[in-house]
Scaffold this active site. Structure first.
Site, PDB file in Angstrom:
ATOM      1  N   SER A   1       0.771  -1.337  -0.055  1.00  0.00           N
ATOM      2  CA  SER A   1       0.044   0.166  -0.033  1.00  0.00           C
ATOM      3  C   SER A   1       0.987   1.286  -0.028  1.00  0.00           C
ATOM      4  O   SER A   1       1.717   1.380   1.084  1.00  0.00           O
ATOM      5  CB  SER A   1      -0.830  -0.169   1.366  1.00  0.00           C
ATOM      6  OG  SER A   1      -1.341   1.239   1.395  1.00  0.00           O
TER       7      SER A   1
ATOM      8  N   ASP B   1      -4.286   3.839  -1.940  1.00  0.00           N
ATOM      9  CA  ASP B   1      -5.592   4.050  -1.125  1.00  0.00           C
ATOM     10  C   ASP B   1      -6.057   5.616  -1.286  1.00  0.00           C
ATOM     11  O   ASP B   1      -5.294   6.452  -1.032  1.00  0.00           O
ATOM     12  CB  ASP B   1      -5.073   3.858   0.557  1.00  0.00           C
ATOM     13  CG  ASP B   1      -4.864   2.565   0.840  1.00  0.00           C
ATOM     14  OD1 ASP B   1      -6.022   1.611   0.644  1.00  0.00           O
ATOM     15  OD2 ASP B   1      -3.839   2.162   1.440  1.00  0.00           O
TER      16      ASP B   1
ATOM     17  N   MET C   1      -8.472   8.463  -0.111  1.00  0.00           N
ATOM     18  CA  MET C   1      -9.288   8.714   1.010  1.00  0.00           C
ATOM     19  C   MET C   1      -9.873  10.447   0.884  1.00  0.00           C
ATOM     20  O   MET C   1      -9.154  11.176   0.461  1.00  0.00           O
ATOM     21  CB  MET C   1      -8.474   8.924   2.395  1.00  0.00           C
ATOM     22  CG  MET C   1      -7.764   7.415   2.609  1.00  0.00           C
ATOM     23  SD  MET C   1      -6.949   7.421   4.155  1.00  0.00           S
ATOM     24  CE  MET C   1      -6.133   5.493   4.240  1.00  0.00           C
TER      25      MET C   1
ATOM     26  N   HIS D   1      -8.089   1.632  -3.915  1.00  0.00           N
ATOM     27  CA  HIS D   1      -9.311   1.218  -2.937  1.00  0.00           C
ATOM     28  C   HIS D   1      -9.893   2.592  -2.553  1.00  0.00           C
ATOM     29  O   HIS D   1      -9.241   3.566  -2.063  1.00  0.00           O
ATOM     30  CB  HIS D   1      -8.343   0.559  -1.735  1.00  0.00           C
ATOM     31  CG  HIS D   1      -9.108   0.625  -0.460  1.00  0.00           C
ATOM     32  ND1 HIS D   1      -8.685   0.236   0.732  1.00  0.00           N
ATOM     33  CD2 HIS D   1     -10.574   0.628  -0.110  1.00  0.00           C
ATOM     34  CE1 HIS D   1      -9.680   0.107   1.839  1.00  0.00           C
ATOM     35  NE2 HIS D   1     -10.652   0.217   1.099  1.00  0.00           N
TER      36      HIS D   1
ATOM     37  N   MET E   1     -11.956   4.954  -0.481  1.00  0.00           N
ATOM     38  CA  MET E   1     -12.683   5.123   0.672  1.00  0.00           C
ATOM     39  C   MET E   1     -13.129   6.600   0.585  1.00  0.00           C
ATOM     40  O   MET E   1     -12.556   7.474   1.195  1.00  0.00           O
ATOM     41  CB  MET E   1     -11.405   5.168   1.943  1.00  0.00           C
ATOM     42  CG  MET E   1     -11.039   3.814   2.127  1.00  0.00           C
ATOM     43  SD  MET E   1      -9.592   3.587   2.921  1.00  0.00           S
ATOM     44  CE  MET E   1      -8.515   3.427   1.680  1.00  0.00           C
TER      45      MET E   1
ATOM     46  N   MET F   1     -11.712  -5.351   5.574  1.00  0.00           N
ATOM     47  CA  MET F   1     -10.886  -4.528   6.342  1.00  0.00           C
ATOM     48  C   MET F   1     -10.669  -4.929   7.859  1.00  0.00           C
ATOM     49  O   MET F   1     -11.430  -5.461   8.508  1.00  0.00           O
ATOM     50  CB  MET F   1     -11.799  -3.204   6.433  1.00  0.00           C
ATOM     51  CG  MET F   1     -11.801  -2.431   5.013  1.00  0.00           C
ATOM     52  SD  MET F   1     -10.387  -1.980   4.371  1.00  0.00           S
ATOM     53  CE  MET F   1      -9.191  -1.174   5.443  1.00  0.00           C
TER      54      MET F   1
ATOM     55  N   GLY G   1       1.296  -1.991   4.100  1.00  0.00           N
ATOM     56  CA  GLY G   1       1.791  -0.667   3.882  1.00  0.00           C
ATOM     57  C   GLY G   1       3.176  -0.646   4.789  1.00  0.00           C
ATOM     58  O   GLY G   1       4.196  -0.680   4.400  1.00  0.00           O
TER      59      GLY G   1
HETATM   60  C1  DX5 Z   1      -6.094   1.512   5.787  1.00  0.00           C
HETATM   61  C2  DX5 Z   1      -5.764   1.455   4.395  1.00  0.00           C
HETATM   62  C3  DX5 Z   1      -4.608   0.361   4.001  1.00  0.00           C
HETATM   63  C4  DX5 Z   1      -3.302   0.712   4.973  1.00  0.00           C
HETATM   64  C5  DX5 Z   1      -2.706  -0.557   5.233  1.00  0.00           C
HETATM   65  O1  DX5 Z   1      -7.301   2.472   5.836  1.00  0.00           O
HETATM   66  O2  DX5 Z   1      -6.863   1.122   3.419  1.00  0.00           O
HETATM   67  O3  DX5 Z   1      -4.342  -0.179   2.910  1.00  0.00           O
HETATM   68  O4  DX5 Z   1      -2.629   1.420   4.108  1.00  0.00           O
HETATM   69  O5  DX5 Z   1      -1.588  -0.089   5.912  1.00  0.00           O
HETATM   70  P1  DX5 Z   1      -0.737  -1.262   7.056  1.00  0.00           P
HETATM   71  O6  DX5 Z   1      -0.234  -2.208   6.421  1.00  0.00           O
HETATM   72  O7  DX5 Z   1       0.232  -0.130   7.851  1.00  0.00           O
HETATM   73  O8  DX5 Z   1      -1.879  -1.359   8.132  1.00  0.00           O
HETATM   74 ZN    ZN Z   2      -6.500  -0.036   1.434  1.00  0.00          ZN
END
Ligand code: DX5
Ligand code: ZN
Length: 228
Positions: free
Chosen positions: A12, A39, A41, A70, A72, A141, A199
Site C-alpha cells: 500500500s 488508497d 481517502m 481502494h 474510501m 478491512m 503498508g
Molecule cells: C487503511 C488502508 C490500508 C493501509 C494498510 O485505511 O486501506 O491499505 O495502508 O496499512 P498497514 O499495512 O500499515 O496497516
Molecule cells: Zn487499502
C-alpha cells in the site's frame, strides 16, 4: 488480468514517500510486489485525506502490473469513471459508501475494471451473497480504514473464513487490508486470503534510494503467507 488464487503481496503506497510515488511503485515492483494498492481517502468517509484521480493517473505509468485502487470515498458513484480513466485495473468501493452498492459494482465492471467490495470491521456480511455475481474481489478491512500502521483486529479472522466459504469456487479474490505482518500472514492465508495488502510491513526500513529492505520485507511476508 487472469484469475489465480496464488498468494499476492500488494504494497500500500499509503506508507510510501508521498513526494516520490512513481519511484516507490517502481521500487516495490522491482523488489517483488505483485500488485500495487492505492488508497484514496476523502476526509469524509474516512478521517484522512490522501489524493484523487489525477495522482492515480500520474502513478499509472510507473506500475507494470496490477493497479488496485481502494476508494474510501462517499459518495463514490460520481467518481468511478474518472478513476477508471486514470488506469485502475481494480476499483474497490465500500459496502458502506452508499445505499446502492450493487449499482456501483455494476458500473465499475461496465467501465472495464474488476469490481472490488470492501467491508469495514463493524459491517456484517449478510449482503454479500446477493452481490457475488457482481464482484471480482472482496476486501476485508482488518482495521478501521483511514490510517496505516494499525493493529489487525483479531475478530476479523472468522469473517475471512466465512467469506472464503461463501465464495466457493467462484473467481473472487479475498484481500486483507490493515495490520498485515509477517506474524499474522500464515493465519490469514489459512483462513482463505489470497491478496495481502501491507503498508508499514513492506515500506519499513527502506526508501527509494535504499529499496533492498522492501524486497526483504516482501519475501518475508510471502514466505510467512505460504507457511514456509
Ligand atoms: C487503511 C488502508 C490500508 C493501509 C494498510 O485505511 O486501506 O491499505 O495502508 O496499512 P498497514 O499495512 O500499515 O496497516
Ligand atoms: Zn487499502
Amino acid at each position: 488480468m487472469s484469475f489465480s488464487r496464488a498468494v499476492k503481496i500488494a504494497p500500500s503506497i499509503l506508507s510510501a514517500d508521498f513526494a516520490n510515488f512513481g519511484a516507490e511503485c517502481r521500487a516495490v515492483e522491482a523488489e517483488g510486489a505483485d500488485w500495487i494498492h492505492v488508497d484514496v481517502m476523502d476526509g469524509h468517509f474516512v478521517p484522512n485525506i490522501t489524493f484523487g484521480p489525477a495522482t492515480c493517473a500520474a502513478i499509472r505509468p510507473h506500475i507494470k502490473g496490477v493497479m488496485d485502487v481502494h476508494l474510501m470515498i462517499a459518495p463514490v458513484d460520481p467518481y468511478l469513471e474518472t478513476f477508471a480513466k486514470a488506469g485502475a485495473d481494480i476499483l474497490t468501493a465500500h459496502l458502506e459508501s452508499g445505499p446502492h452498492v450493487h449499482r456501483t459494482l455494476q458500473t465499475i465492471r461496465a467501465l472495464g475494471c474488476k469490481a472490488g467490495l470492501a467491508i469495514n470491521p463493524a459491517t456484517g456480511i449478510d449482503a454479500v451473497p446477493h452481490l457475488l455475481d457482481d464482484i471480482d474481489l472482496i476486501c476485508v478491512m482488518t482495521v478501521n480504514p483511514g490510517f496505516g500502521g494499525q493493529k489487525l483486529i483479531p475478530a476479523m479472522m472468522g469473517k475471512i473464513a466465512a467469506l472464503r466459504e461463501m465464495v466457493g469456487d467462484r473467481p473472487i479474490h479475498i484481500e486483507i487490508d490493515g495490520g498485515v505482518t509477517e506474524a499474522n500472514a500464515a493465519s490469514l492465508t489459512a483462513a482463505g486470503a489470497d491478496v495481502l495488502v501491507a503498508g508499514s510491513a513492506i515500506f519499513k526500513g527502506g526508501s527509494v534510494t535504499n529499496p533492498a529492505p522492501y524486497g526483504a520485507n516482501i519475501r518475508a511476508l510471502r514466505a510467512a503467507a505460504l507457511g514456509d
